[in-house]
Design an enzyme around this catalytic site. Structure first.
Site: not given
Length: 869
Positions: A408, A603-604, A609, A714, A718
Site C-alpha cells: 500500500h 483524510k488521515r 497528503k 479510495t 467515493k
C-alpha cells in the site's frame, strides 16, 4: 494414586511446547452423516421437532415488531414504559442480527458441504462504520423495518444515529478491507476476514482552546455491541518470549515465556441481494489464568492482576504509539497474536475437510493487507515444520503458494521494520525461521547474480545497522505467491523502485495490479439515497442491477443534456449540502452558507497528503479577497472549505497543521470583509458516519498528494461516485479516474512523478529562497509567521518544512495549485456545464467498484469461485 501438582506452577503458563488446541465444536457446521443409500441422517432427537424450531427470516412487519418487542423484554429486560432510543436501537439491532444469523448458518453449512477453496483476508484494520443501516440495506428489509419501528413509536433514522462507529480502523486501509468483505459476500465468494477486537479505537479527537488536537479514549464497546457473537469455545493459546531449541534439522522446540488466550468474536457480513453471509472473526486477548490467587492472599494485589493486565493490553487499543520501547513491543505483540490465532483457526478449519496438509494451498488462500500480517509467513512455517513434521522445502512450497501480498505504499518510512533484538526476545522461534529463510533465499540470489553484494544487501531480510532490522516488506514479497499494488501508477512504482531487485529475481509476472474499489451499496445508496433513487427512476432499473454492476451507470450519459434531469440532480446536491450544514450547526453551533461551493478534504493527516498545501491555499484566497475592492468582491465565487481527519498522536507536524486550520478558521469566519465569500471548518473526530454526510455534499474534493506518494486513495472514488469533481495531482487512482471520466471533468495540477526526485535533489543541493521561488506562498508563510492567525512562533516547525527542505514540494506546486482552483471557480460559475460534469463523473465510475476488485483477486490470485447458497 492421587495426582499431585507442583504449587509453584499454579497460575503460570504451561511448559509444553505443543499444548492441545482448545476447541469444543466446529462452529462452521458439521455436514450430516449419510446412510448406505446416501440419504442424510438427522443427528439427534426428533427431526420434526428440531426443524419446526429452526428460525426463519422475519421479513413481514408483524414478525418484525414481534421480534423487536421480544428482544426488548428478553434480551434487554425492559418494557415499553422505560425504553429510550438506545434501548430501541439495541432491540432492533438484535432483531436484525437474528436474520443475519439465519443466513449465516445456512451459508456456513453450505460451505462445509461443498468444501470450496476459501480465501482469508488478514487486515489489522476493518473500518466498518455503522452496521444497522448497511445490514437492512443488504437484507432488503429497510422499508419493512422502517414501518415496524414506526408502529412501535420510534423513528428508524433516530435509532441508526444511536450506533457508534466500530473502533476497528483508522484510514483507507481499514475502509478498503470493509468494502472487500461486503463485496465478497455480495459476489457470493467464500471469504472470511480476520482482525483484532480492539477495546478502544485509535482515539476520540477533540479540539483544545488553542486549536490543537487532543486525544481521548474511544470506548466504542462501553455499551454492548449487538452485532458480535462471542465464541468462548473458540480459543487458542498464543506464546511470547521463552526460548527455542533446535531438536532435529530445521525443527525446533519453543517453550516457556508467556501464554495468552485468543478468543474469537464473530460479526456477520451480509451480501447484497443474496442469502450469502460471510464472517469477520476478531480476536480478543485474555489471560491464560486471569487471577493469581496466591499473590492476592499474600497481599501483593498488583502482582495478582499483573498477568491479566499484560494479556488484555494486547487488544486494548488500535495502533499503540510506537515511539517508546514498550509501544513497539506491544504493537509487535498485536501483530503476532492476531496472525497466530488466525493461522491456528485457518489450519483447524482446513483439517475439518480431512485432506492432507500438502493440499493446503488448494483449499486456502491468505491475503496479507499490507505488511502488518507478515508474521503469518514464519508462523505458518513454524506450524508446518514444528507441529506437522514437514521437511523445510515442502513447508516453504506450501507457504509460498498460500500467501498473497498487497503493498500500500512506496514511502520508505512506511515500510515496516522490526529490530532484531526485539524479535529475538519476543518471538525467538520466528527469529530463527526468518534467519533460515534469509540464508536460503540469499544463497539463491547469489547463484543467480554472482558477486553482486549490493543486490544481496538490498534483498536481505535483515537490514544491517545498530540494531539490525527485519524488513517486513521483503519477507512478505518472498513469502507470497503474488504481490500487487493498488493503482496502475503505484504498481509500476513498486516494480521500478522498492521491489525492483525482486522483479529481477522472480520475474515481472509475480508483480501485478489490482486497483482499489469501493462498495456502491454504502457509498451511493446508503449515504446518498436521493441520488440512488433518481438513478433508479431515470434508468428504470431496480437498484440491485446498478448497485451490483456499477457500469450500468453509463446509462446516465443519455440524460446529460436533459434540463429536467439536471434540475433534479442539482436539487439532490443542494439537499445534501443542507444536511451537512445541519450537522455542522447541531455539533459545532456554526452556520454554513449552503449556496456556496463546497470544497472538501477528508483524510488521515500526513505531510504527503498535503493538507498543508490546502490550508496555505485557503489563506492565499483569504488574503486575495482582503486585497479586493468591494466591486471586485462581488465577482468572487463564494466557497466553504471543510477539513476532517486525525493526526497520529506522535506526529507533531500533522498536529500543527490541524492547529493552523482551526485558528485560520477562527479568523476568516469572523472577518466581515470575507466571511460571506470564504469560510472554513474543521470537523473533529472523523469517522465513516461523518464521511457519509460530507461526501454527498461536496462540489469538489481535494486529493493533492505529492506525485508518486499516494498508492491509490479510495475517498477520491467515493466523491466522484456522488458527483463531486476532483481536484488533484497526477497520482494514485486519480489518474485512472481521469481516464474514465475524461480530463475535462477533473482539475489536475502539479509536477509529475518522474520529476519529483530531481526537484528534491535541487532543493537539497541548490536551494532557492522561498521569496524568489514562489512569492505567493512566501507571503502566506510570512503572514502565518507574523502571528496573523495566532502565535506565529508555534508554527515555525511546520513553516520550516516548507522554507528549508520542502520534501513534499509545496513550493514547486503552489502556483499550479492556485491556478487549478481558479479554473474550478470559473467552471463553477457556469452552473449548467458544472452539473453536466458532475453527471458525467458519476456515470463513468463503474471501474471503481469493490465488486470488480474482489473478482480480480478471486480469479487472478486466489483461484476461488462464487458459491451461492
Amino acid at each position: 494414586m492421587i495426582t499431585t501438582i507442583d504449587p509453584s506452577t499454579i497460575g503460570k503458563p504451561t511448559k509444553t511446547a505443543r499444548a492441545a488446541r482448545r476447541h469444543v465444536r466446529t462452529l462452521t457446521g458439521y455436514t450430516p452423516e449419510t446412510d448406505e443409500t446416501g440419504k442424510e441422517k438427522w443427528p439427534r432427537g426428533d427431526e420434526k421437532a428440531w426443524k419446526d424450531g429452526i428460525p426463519h427470516l422475519t421479513s413481514q412487519v408483524p414478525e418484525i415488531t414481534k421480534s423487536v418487542v421480544q428482544h426488548v423484554h428478553t434480551s434487554l429486560a425492559r418494557q415499553a414504559y422505560n425504553l429510550d432510543n438506545i434501548g430501541a436501537y439495541q432491540a432492533a439491532a438484535l432483531s436484525v442480527r437474528d436474520n443475519l444469523l439465519v443466513n449465516w448458518n445456512d451459508t456456513q453449512l453450505h460451505y462445509s458441504r461443498k468444501t470450496p477453496k476459501r480465501a482469508y483476508y488478514l487486515s489489522l484494520e476493518f473500518l466498518m462504520g455503522r452496521t444497522l443501516d448497511n445490514a437492512l440495506l443488504n437484507l432488503g428489509l429497510k422499508e419493512k423495518y422502517n414501518e415496524g419501528i414506526d408502529k412501535l413509536g420510534f423513528n428508524l433514522e433516530d435509532l441508526i444515529d444511536q450506533e457508534r462507529d466500530a473502533g476497528l480502523g483508522n484510514g483507507g486501509l481499514g475502509r478498503l478491507a470493509a468494502c472487500y468483505l461486503d463485496s465478497s459476500a455480495s459476489q457470493e465468494l467464500p471469504v472470511w476476514g480476520y482482525g483484532l477486537r480492539y477495546k478502544y479505537g485509535i482515539f476520540q479527537q477533540l479540539i483544545g482552546p488553542d486549536g490543537s488536537q487532543l486525544e481521548a479514549p474511544d470506548p466504542w464497546l462501553e455499551r454492548d455491541n449487538p452485532w458480535e457473537l462471542p465464541r468462548a469455545d473458540v480459543t487458542y493459546q498464543i506464546r511470547f518470549y521463552g526460548h527455542a531449541e533446535r531438536i532435529e534439522g530445521m525443527k525446533a522446540l519453543w517453550q516457556g515465556g508467556q501464554e495468552v488466550l485468543a478468543m474469537a468474536y464473530d460479526t456477520m457480513i451480509p451480501g447484497y441481494d443474496t442469502k450469502n453471509t460471510n464472517n469477520l472473526r476478531l480476536w480478543e486477548s485474555k489471560p491464560q489464568r486471569g487471577f493469581d490467587l496466591q499473590s492476592f492472599n499474600a497481599g501483593d494485589y498488583e502482582r495478582a492482576v499483573e498477568a491479566s493486565n499484560s494479556a488484555e493490553a494486547i487488544t486494548s487499543v488500535l495502533y499503540p504509539n510506537d515511539h517508546t520501547t514498550f509501544g513497539k513491543e506491544l504493537r509487535l505483540k498485536q501483530q503476532y497474536f492476531w496472525t497466530a490465532a488466525s493461522l491456528a483457526d485457518i489450519v483447524r478449519r482446513f483439517k475439518q475437510i480431512d485432506r492432507p496438509i500438502s493440499e493446503f494451498p488448494e483449499y486456502v488462500a491468505i491475503q496479507l493487507n499490507d505488511t502488518h500480517p507478515t508474521l503469518a509467513i514464519p508462523e505458518l512455517m513454524r506450524i508446518l515444520v514444528d507441529e506437522e513434521d514437514l521437511p523445510w522445502e515442502k513447508a516453504w512450497d506450501i507457504t509460498t503458494n498460500t500467501f498473497f501480498f498487497t503493498n500500500h505504499t512506496v514511502l520508505p518510512e512506511a515500510l515496516e521494520k522490526w529490530p532484531v533484538p526485539l524479535m529475538q526476545n519476543l518471538l525467538p522461534r520466528h527469529m530463527q525461521i526468518i534467519f533460515d529463510i534469509n540464508l536460503i533465499f540469499l544463497q539463491q540470489v547469489e547463484k543467480k547474480f554472482p558477486g553482486d553484494k549490493d543486490k544481496l544487501a538490498r534483498m536481505s531480510l535483515i537490514e544491517e545497522g545498530f540494531p539490525q532490522n527485519i524488513r517486513m516488506a521483503n519477507l512478505a514479497c518472498i513469502g507470497s505467491r503474488k504481490v500487487n499494488g493498488v493503482a496502475e501508477l503505484h504498481s509500476e512504482l513498486v516494480r521500478a523502485t522498492i521491489m525492483k531487485d525482486f522483479v529481477d529475481f522472480f520475474g515481472v509476472s509475480k508483480f501485478s495490479n489490482v486497483t482499489n474499489g469501493i462498495t456502491p451499496r454504502r457509498w451511493l445508496d446508503q449515504c446518498n439515497p436521493g441520488l440512488s433513487n433518481l438513478i433508479s427512476d431515470t434508468l428504470k432499473l431496480p437498484k440491485a442491477e446498478f448497485l451490483k454492476d456499477l457500469t450500468k451507470l453509463e446509462g446516465l450519459l443519455k440524460f446529460v443534456d436533459n434540463t429536467a434531469f439536471q434540475k433534479k440532480w442539482a436539487a439532490i446536491k443542494q439537499s445534501n449540502k443542507e444536511r451537512l450544514a445541519h450537522y455542522v450547526e447541531t455539533t459545532l453551533g456554526l452556520k454554513v452558507n449552503t449556496h456556496a461551493m463546497f470544497d472538501v478534504q477528508i483524510k488521515r493527516l500526513h505531510e504527503y497528503k498535503r493538507q498543508t498545501l490546502n490550508i496555505m491555499g485557503v489563506i492565499h484566497r483569504y488574503l486575495t479577497i482582503k486585497d479586493m475592492t468591494p466591486a471586485e468582491r462581488k465577482k468572487v465565487n463564494p466557497k466553504v472549505v471543510f477539513f476532517a481527519g486525525k493526526a497520529a498522536p506522535g506526529y507533531y507536524i500533522a498536529k500543527l497543521t490541524i492547529r493552523l486550520i482551526v485558528n485560520v478558521a477562527r479568523i476568516i469566519n469572523n472577518d466581515p470583509d470575507t466571511k460571506d465569500l470564504l469560510s472554513l471548518y474543521f470537523l473533529p473526530d472523523y469517522s465513516v458516519s461523518l464521511a457519509e454526510v460530507l461526501i454527498p455534499a461536496s462540489d469538489i474534493s481535494q486529493h493533492i498528494s505529492t506525485a508518486g506518494t499516494e498508492a491509490s486513495g479510495t475517498s477520491n472514488m467515493k466523491f466522484c461516485l456522488n458527483g463531486g469533481l476532483l481536484v488533484g495531482t497526477v497520482d494514485g487512482a486519480n489518474i485512472e479516474i481521469a481516464e474514465e471520466v475524461g480530463e475535462s471533468n477533473v482539475f489536475f495540477f502539479g509536477h509529475l512523478t518522474p520529476a519529483v526526485e530531481e526537484l528534491r535533489y535541487q532543493h537539497m543541493y541548490h536551494p532557492v529562497p522561498l521569496e524568489q521561488k514562489c512569492p505567493a506562498l512566501a507571503r502566506v508563510v510570512n503572514e502565518v509567521a507574523a502571528g496573523r492567525f495566532g502565535d506565529g512562533g508555534v508554527y515555525e516547525p511546520l513553516l520550516n518544512t516548507i522554507r528549508q527542505n520542502d520534501y513534499y514540494l509545496l513550493t514547486e506546486d503552489f502556483d499550479s495549485y492556485i491556478q487549478a482552483l481558479k479554473l474550478v471557480d470559473e467552471a463553477y460559475l457556469d452552473r449548467t456545464e458544472w452539473i453536466k460534469k458532475s453527471i458525467r463523473t458519476t456515470a463513468k465510475m463503474g471501474k471503481f467498484s469493490s465488486d470488480r476488485a474482489i473478482q480480480d483477486y478471486a480469479q487472478e490470485y486466489w483461484n476461488i469461485e462464487s458459491t451461492k447458497v
